[in-house]
Design an enzyme around this catalytic site. Sequence first.
Site, PDB file in Angstrom:
ATOM      1  N   CYS A  76      54.200 -59.703 111.395  1.00 40.55           N
ATOM      2  CA  CYS A  76      55.011 -58.549 111.005  1.00 40.55           C
ATOM      3  C   CYS A  76      55.852 -58.049 112.181  1.00 40.55           C
ATOM      4  CB  CYS A  76      54.079 -57.453 110.490  1.00 40.55           C
ATOM      5  SG  CYS A  76      54.923 -55.950 110.053  1.00 40.55           S
ATOM      6  N   CYS A  81      58.347 -58.401 109.179  1.00 38.72           N
ATOM      7  CA  CYS A  81      58.859 -57.106 108.716  1.00 38.72           C
ATOM      8  C   CYS A  81      59.815 -56.430 109.701  1.00 38.72           C
ATOM      9  CB  CYS A  81      57.720 -56.124 108.473  1.00 38.72           C
ATOM     10  SG  CYS A  81      56.132 -56.841 108.038  1.00 38.72           S
ATOM     11  N   LYS A  84      63.068 -58.376 110.742  1.00 42.50           N
ATOM     12  CA  LYS A  84      63.780 -58.544 109.470  1.00 42.50           C
ATOM     13  C   LYS A  84      64.452 -57.242 109.030  1.00 42.50           C
ATOM     14  CE  LYS A  84      62.121 -57.253 105.959  1.00 42.50           C
ATOM     15  NZ  LYS A  84      61.111 -57.885 105.134  1.00 42.50           N
ATOM     16  N   GLY A 149      41.208 -68.925 119.205  1.00 47.13           N
ATOM     17  CA  GLY A 149      39.785 -68.870 118.863  1.00 47.13           C
ATOM     18  C   GLY A 149      39.398 -69.888 117.807  1.00 47.13           C
ATOM     19  N   GLY A 215      64.841 -72.071  99.596  1.00 49.12           N
ATOM     20  CA  GLY A 215      63.750 -71.227  99.094  1.00 49.12           C
ATOM     21  C   GLY A 215      64.309 -69.884  98.691  1.00 49.12           C
ATOM     22  N   ALA A 216      63.824 -69.379  97.557  1.00 54.01           N
ATOM     23  CA  ALA A 216      64.433 -68.155  97.010  1.00 54.01           C
ATOM     24  C   ALA A 216      63.398 -67.096  96.676  1.00 54.01           C
ATOM     25  CB  ALA A 216      65.250 -68.514  95.770  1.00 54.01           C
ATOM     26  N   SER A 217      62.401 -66.964  97.583  1.00 49.35           N
ATOM     27  CA  SER A 217      61.484 -65.844  97.398  1.00 49.35           C
ATOM     28  C   SER A 217      61.831 -64.775  98.431  1.00 49.35           C
ATOM     29  CB  SER A 217      60.054 -66.334  97.509  1.00 49.35           C
ATOM     30  OG  SER A 217      59.204 -65.380  96.919  1.00 49.35           O
ATOM     31  N   TYR A 218      60.869 -63.880  98.724  1.00 48.89           N
ATOM     32  CA  TYR A 218      61.129 -62.795  99.672  1.00 48.89           C
ATOM     33  C   TYR A 218      61.906 -63.284 100.907  1.00 48.89           C
ATOM     34  CZ  TYR A 218      57.250 -59.398  98.410  1.00 48.89           C
ATOM     35  OH  TYR A 218      56.402 -58.485  97.863  1.00 48.89           O
ATOM     36  N   GLY A 220      63.444 -66.112 101.855  1.00 49.71           N
ATOM     37  CA  GLY A 220      64.748 -66.758 101.690  1.00 49.71           C
ATOM     38  C   GLY A 220      65.835 -65.760 101.345  1.00 49.71           C
ATOM     39  N   GLU A 222      65.838 -62.448 101.678  1.00 50.24           N
ATOM     40  CA  GLU A 222      66.070 -61.434 102.715  1.00 50.24           C
ATOM     41  C   GLU A 222      66.882 -62.010 103.878  1.00 50.24           C
ATOM     42  OE1 GLU A 222      62.308 -58.403 102.060  1.00 50.24           O
ATOM     43  OE2 GLU A 222      62.195 -59.810 103.724  1.00 50.24           O
ATOM     44  N   GLY A 307      57.706 -71.066 101.753  1.00 49.84           N
ATOM     45  CA  GLY A 307      56.331 -70.594 101.665  1.00 49.84           C
ATOM     46  C   GLY A 307      55.621 -70.689 103.000  1.00 49.84           C
ATOM     47  N   ASP A 349      46.540 -62.161 105.323  1.00 49.03           N
ATOM     48  CA  ASP A 349      47.193 -63.266 104.622  1.00 49.03           C
ATOM     49  C   ASP A 349      46.302 -64.481 104.382  1.00 49.03           C
ATOM     50  OD1 ASP A 349      49.449 -61.732 104.694  1.00 49.03           O
ATOM     51  OD2 ASP A 349      50.706 -63.181 105.764  1.00 49.03           O
ATOM     52  N   HIS A 487      68.186 -33.309  93.482  1.00 49.11           N
ATOM     53  CA  HIS A 487      69.586 -33.622  93.208  1.00 49.11           C
ATOM     54  C   HIS A 487      70.437 -33.496  94.468  1.00 49.11           C
ATOM     55  CE1 HIS A 487      72.909 -34.255  90.490  1.00 49.11           C
ATOM     56  NE2 HIS A 487      73.545 -33.193  90.985  1.00 49.11           N
ATOM     57  N   GLU A 492      66.017 -39.384  91.570  1.00 42.48           N
ATOM     58  CA  GLU A 492      65.908 -38.450  90.439  1.00 42.48           C
ATOM     59  C   GLU A 492      66.215 -39.151  89.118  1.00 42.48           C
ATOM     60  OE1 GLU A 492      68.800 -35.269  89.872  1.00 42.48           O
ATOM     61  OE2 GLU A 492      70.298 -36.394  91.016  1.00 42.48           O
TER      62      GLU A 492
END
Length: 512
Positions: A76, A81, A84, A149, A215-218, A220, A222, A307, A349, A487, A492
Amino acid sequence: MAAFCKGRYRCKRQLVHQILTRGLTGKYDYDLVVVGGGSGGLACSKEAAQFGKKVAVLDYVDPTPKGTKWGLGGTCVNVGCIPKKLMHQSALLGAAVKDARKYGWNIPDPITHDWPTMAEAVQNHVRSLNWGHRVQLQDKKVKYFNMKGSLVDEHTIRGVSKAGKETLLTAANIVIATGGRPKYPVNIPGAMEHCITSDDIFWLKESPGKTLVVGASYVGLECAGFLTGIGLDATIMVRSIALRGFDQQMANLVTDYMESYGTKFAWKCVPKKVEKLSSGALQVTWEDTGSRREEQDTFDTVLWAVGRAPETKTINLENVGVALNKESGKVIVAADEATSVPHIYAIGDIGEGRPELTPTAIQAGKLLARRLFNASRELMNYDNVPTTVFTPLEYGCVGLSEEEAEKRHGKDGIEVYHAFYKPLEFTVAERDASQCYIKVVCLREGDQRILGLHFTGPNAGEVTQGFALGFRCGATYHHLLDTVGIHPTCAEEVTKLHITKRSGLDATVTGC
Ligand code: FAD
Ligand code: NDP
């Protein structure tokens, strides 16, 4: 005792000694050793230390095939994250600068973007976070080992430093939090040799230039999204659908918006090979599975976003008896994060079936530490975790997709309230808002409990986070209507939804 061993033989002797001693005294070097200093591992180790426990964490980064490496904090912080979202912000600013002209700012033409300036600033921020994590561990008296480890037995970890120095640590409890790394496709010549992944993109010193993202998930979407946003030529190769597992109406809105703002899509295409030309450009050959034709183009960079693979192969888990899912390679975990071996737990993960998201890894790590050392019995609740895809038009959601709600409750068992709305910011800027959409999926009966909430628009993460609380509290459609809006905001619009999909009425919001 956390002694260093110089040779294999001494290490073995030391191990035998440790095991015998442990048998006699029942004592370990540590109450807890965590393998992996990412989102989950750091949270777990720091929480355990708060209860006065003796804690150690091992973190080690194997460089990518391109040689990219980074510091403490895990995916991350270093290659996920954080960089990105900052590069996404850079792209959003580009759009804002264009809007700014309409708002009266005199901005010289053309506006240009400088990758090295952005990359250096982002990388410096990441380095400051690496440092911050080290300081926090020190402050909380968590012993940090920059070592790779692996398990020796159910209470012993072997750590190996970059220089090859071995250290044995014994612990009453062991937590595995080694996360994952991007996959390279198999059987595609040139894939690993010439291409990069998300583990490299944020650390490039020079602009990636014309880029193919496969690849076309998160990841790719983003990555291609921010590359387009900063003015680069970016193409996404999609072998099937975008954002598998997400509400597909929303996924289509996300990709439609991206297409209309310049990202190219190679739909239903699969890559075949990547060759490096003498010019240095990468020539990609792919098959269009619709027309069955082979096609080619050249790119400066090819990024695989196909992936992630769990980091479970080199930790010796199976030899110690920790059961893995044969297909995914992930650790099989119980509701309390326990593995098949007593005293060994797995979070984040690498846990089979867990969402691959930072907040779930953090929360799971903290709760596990509390259960281990603070007499708490609270388990992590993995249901209905909110999430946001940080594409040029952001998409936030919590709960079920419309497809999944329909599958579980039947078409007649759900009511979908929806609206196409125009963010106020888009009006003066004359931006197209065709893909700004909200959908709330409810049970049809009784109070109409909300099953899923979906939002595309500016700041989708911020909007969705707030509604996620209501969702967690069991909000119904009537609670939503009882909520007074703020508003003028996009959020809203969620509180004003009144058109059902079933009615077939025009769902475009008019007036203010
Ligand atoms: P990690 O954070 O991956 O940490 C594992 C650590 O263990 C790493 O430092 C690794 O090097 C180390 N390690 C591995 N093996 C060993 C070993 N044998 N010994 C010692 N150390 C070892 N999630 C979100 O919630 N929001 C986002 O916006 C988001 N964006 C993302 C963008 C990208 C490009 C990617 C790739 C992921 C993104 N994620 C996002 C997902 C998020 O980063 C992960 O879910 C999260 O980091 C998982 O935490 P973890 O503790 O399980 O593992
Ligand atoms: P995913 O596993 O979610 O998606 C992989 C993508 O690659 C799919 O589109 C898949 O297509 C495609 N693909 C797989 N193999 C091939 C191949 N050989 N050729 C062409 N296409 C292929 O992985 P991601 O890396 O995108 O994301 C991993 C996880 O990281 C996510 O699940 C998420 O939890 C986390 N993450 C979270 C973010 C956030 O919170 N904003 C951002 C980024 C990541 P198909 O659908 O056909 O299988």
